[in-house]
Write a protein that holds these residues in place. Structure first.
Motif: not given
Length: 253
Positions: A53, A59-61, A92, A121, A123, A167, A171
């Motif tokens: 990760l 970045d993950w939102y 993703e 989610m 990315r 994140a 996940l």
């Protein structure tokens, strides 16, 4: 708007018994099929997953969606990113899922359902013109981003990305279940080791352990899975059959 049920049902399969471990005297084939310690394998995999990760681009939102439309949002967002030439920014899209067991019509059923209804989610990388944000916000059934903004304009709100620990926390449960399903499938599909039996029916053997130590016996039956022999002994002038472990007998010289 009516909410859609976003879950899948499957009948629970009976649990398969694991094959017995071969004892030290048994010769087996396919030694690389040794039993896997599931707990250790899972811990190792999740450490590697968390490391991965940190190394992934973007970045993950978290985005809001209509409840029950999470998987449609995922499909629509991926399709729009591709068709509008912005796939390089959207790396993703994930709808975290979970498996739970429920009672339905007096039967236990395994249900696969969305773990966080109303959230998806993604990315991604942002661009200077905020086109990526508009792409996401304009996707059908998306109502906005989760997180604070740094710009005053409502149209150009910039959401705050998740930290890696945040994140991972969101996940990890789905990834743990996915990995355990793989381990279970491998266990089911791995053939049991083949036991090579050195004894034949009618063969004479010497008992090397137990109450009949030192007696000669004749093999009447062979049970390879149980690693046992049925042998015929002469006790008090009469033939008597009993079961012995293969490890408790030896071939006569």
């Amino acid at each position: 708007m009516n909410e859609e049920m976003d879950q899948t049902e499957v009948e629970l399969e009976p649990t398969l018994d694991a094959p017995e471990e071969a004892d030290a005297t048994a010769e087996t084939e396919a030694s690389d099929n040794a039993p896997v310690d599931a707990e250790q394998a899972l811990a190792k995999h999740m450490r590697e997953y968390q490391t991965a990760l940190r190394l992934q681009p973007g970045d993950w939102y978290v985005i809001h969606s209509y409840s029950g439309h999470e998987r449609k949002v995922k499909a629509n967002l991926e399709q729009r990113a591709e068709s509008l030439g912005m796939a390089e920014f959207i790396h993703e899209v994930v709808v975290p899922m979970e498996e739970v067991v429920e009672m339905k019509n007096a039967q236990r059923k395994k249900i696969t359902r969305v773990r966080m209804p109303g959230y998806v989610m993604v990315r991604m990388n942002l661009d200077d013109d905020n086109q990526v944000l508009r792409l996401v916000k304009d996707t059908p059934a998306v109502t906005g981003f989760v997180g604070d903004s740094r710009l005053k304009s409502r149209e150009d709100q910039i959401p705050t990305p998740l930290s890696i620990p945040e994140a991972y926390e969101m996940l990890a449960p789905s990834e743990e279940q996915r990995f355990m399903r793989e381990l279970e499938a491998e266990a089911v599909n791995t053939p049991a080791p083949v036991v090579k039996v050195e004894y034949e029916i009618g063969e004479s053997v010497m008992v090397t352990a137990g109450p009949f130590l030192g007696q000669t016996a004749t093999v009447a039956d062979v049970m390879p899975e149980a690693k046992k022999l049925v042998v015929t002994l002469t006790l008090f002038g009469r033939d008597t059959q009993t079961e012995l472990l293969m490890s408790d007998v030896s071939k006569e010289d």
